[in-house]
Scaffold this active site. Sequence first.
Site, short mmCIF file in Angstrom:
data_model
loop_
_atom_site.label_atom_id
_atom_site.label_comp_id
_atom_site.label_asym_id
_atom_site.label_seq_id
_atom_site.Cartn_x
_atom_site.Cartn_y
_atom_site.Cartn_z
N TYR A 37 1.14 -1.43 -0.07
CA TYR A 37 -0.14 -0.31 0.23
C TYR A 37 0.25 0.98 -0.31
O TYR A 37 0.75 1.97 -0.23
CB TYR A 37 -0.85 -0.22 1.12
N HIS A 94 1.45 -11.75 2.68
CA HIS A 94 0.28 -11.27 1.70
C HIS A 94 -0.56 -12.08 1.01
O HIS A 94 -2.22 -11.99 1.11
CB HIS A 94 0.24 -9.52 0.98
N1 LIG Z 1 -4.79 -8.68 2.05
C1 LIG Z 1 -5.82 -8.28 1.17
O1 LIG Z 1 -5.25 -9.17 -0.07
C2 LIG Z 1 -6.60 -7.44 0.90
C3 LIG Z 1 -7.25 -7.34 -0.46
C4 LIG Z 1 -7.90 -5.94 -0.37
C5 LIG Z 1 -8.40 -5.10 0.88
N2 LIG Z 1 -7.55 -5.31 1.96
C6 LIG Z 1 -7.72 -4.65 3.23
O2 LIG Z 1 -9.58 -4.81 3.41
C7 LIG Z 1 -9.26 -3.32 3.43
C8 LIG Z 1 -10.88 -3.21 3.25
O3 LIG Z 1 -11.22 -2.97 1.53
P1 LIG Z 1 -11.16 -2.45 0.71
O4 LIG Z 1 -11.09 -1.76 1.08
O5 LIG Z 1 -11.35 -3.12 -1.04
O6 LIG Z 1 -13.06 -2.08 0.36
P2 LIG Z 1 -14.29 -1.64 1.66
O7 LIG Z 1 -13.69 -1.77 2.90
O8 LIG Z 1 -14.77 -3.12 1.10
O9 LIG Z 1 -15.01 -0.85 0.82
C9 LIG Z 1 -14.53 0.15 0.74
C10 LIG Z 1 -15.37 1.13 -0.36
O10 LIG Z 1 -16.61 0.86 0.44
C11 LIG Z 1 -17.19 2.45 0.78
N3 LIG Z 1 -18.24 1.87 2.20
C12 LIG Z 1 -17.37 2.67 3.12
N4 LIG Z 1 -18.31 2.51 3.80
C13 LIG Z 1 -19.92 2.85 3.24
C14 LIG Z 1 -21.00 3.13 3.82
N5 LIG Z 1 -20.79 3.02 5.17
N6 LIG Z 1 -21.83 3.01 3.02
C15 LIG Z 1 -21.42 3.13 1.72
N7 LIG Z 1 -20.53 2.98 1.22
C16 LIG Z 1 -19.60 2.56 2.28
C17 LIG Z 1 -16.61 3.48 0.15
O11 LIG Z 1 -16.36 4.49 0.49
P3 LIG Z 1 -16.33 6.39 0.92
O12 LIG Z 1 -14.41 5.93 1.04
O13 LIG Z 1 -16.78 6.96 -0.41
O14 LIG Z 1 -16.68 5.80 2.27
C18 LIG Z 1 -15.47 2.64 -0.52
O15 LIG Z 1 -15.57 2.78 -1.60
C19 LIG Z 1 -9.10 -2.80 2.56
O16 LIG Z 1 -8.49 -1.48 2.65
C20 LIG Z 1 -7.49 -3.32 3.40
O17 LIG Z 1 -6.85 -2.64 3.98
C21 LIG Z 1 -7.25 -6.69 1.76
#
Ligand SMILES: NC(=O)c1ccc[n+]([C@@H]2O[C@H](COP(=O)([O-])OP(=O)(O)OC[C@H]3O[C@@H](n4cnc5c(N)ncnc54)[C@H](OP(=O)(O)O)[C@@H]3O)[C@@H](O)[C@H]2O)c1
Length: 266
Positions: free
Chosen positions: A48, A105
Amino acid sequence: MKYQILNNGLKIPIIGFGTARLQGRECFKTLSNALECGYRLIDSAQMYKNHKDIAKALKESKIPRDELFIESKISQNLNYLQTKDQILRILEELDLEYLDLLLIHEPYKNSLYMYDAMQEAFENKLIKSLGVSNFNENFLLEFMQKVVIKPVLNQCETHLLYQQKSLHKALQKHDILLQSWSPFIANKNEIFNHPILLDMAKKYLKTPAQIILNFLYKRDILLIPKSSNLQKMKQNLQIFDFELENKDLQKLIDLDQNKSFFGWYE
Ligand SMILES: NC(=O)c1ccc[n+]([C@@H]2O[C@H](COP(=O)([O-])OP(=O)(O)OC[C@H]3O[C@@H](n4cnc5c(N)ncnc54)[C@H](OP(=O)(O)O)[C@@H]3O)[C@@H](O)[C@H]2O)c1
């Protein structure tokens, strides 16, 4: 904040803050808001490229170190010595004396050598808990037979449409927690407009996002949602004050399509 207990006896916040795709000033500002809202677990990764921005926000927050839970991941195939160096680099970038949790990861060719270096860092008190990410059941079971310290969790894509039922069951059998990444499918698939969620949001006076997080929490899944919006960040923490009825839980269980939306397991 509510906590779960890891298999090594340490506690982990049930909800943390995801920082994928957050960098620079945006990362600093967003994370400062998240810490102010009450998030205490921060999820990051070498990939990241935001450790230094996170360090800045942590420092300015003045939150005592022992109230924070900082996790990161090694995001490339490294050998044992490279992993030792990488751990020191992550600590330096985050300006921390220890990490609460370090993950591999994804399954790499050298995963066992990497884990050897992580186990050594654990012995040297540089990391409090060790874990993995995106390990499928077979890879994890084989991996576990060859390591000394059991991983505390496996961070995997887990959401309403990919509930990871079989992997979760296997993890539970070995006292390893499942931490969901992308609990909102990263806002794909119109998930927040799903008619079942909209109905439930009306019924429980909650938002679709809160219904999703409550559902996963009730199934003993740890959460690291990401939001750049202050109101949504707060909303995502307020999920412990309502109980879905069994018939509604079942409707959500039935939404599972048992397939990845990001392609890690193909
Ligand atoms: N280990 C891995 O391989 C891996 C892979 C992917 C992700 N991750 C981790 O998991 C975390 C979360 O996953 P992600 O960032 O991919 O996506 P996510 O948390 O599933 O979704 C984020 C999206 O949802 C929206 N959102 C958040 N809260 C909301 C709410 N209450 N109402 C409406 N929309 C909402 C956000 O928009 P806004 O920002 O506009 O609110 C953003 O567009 C990552 O940041 C990372 O730390 C790990």
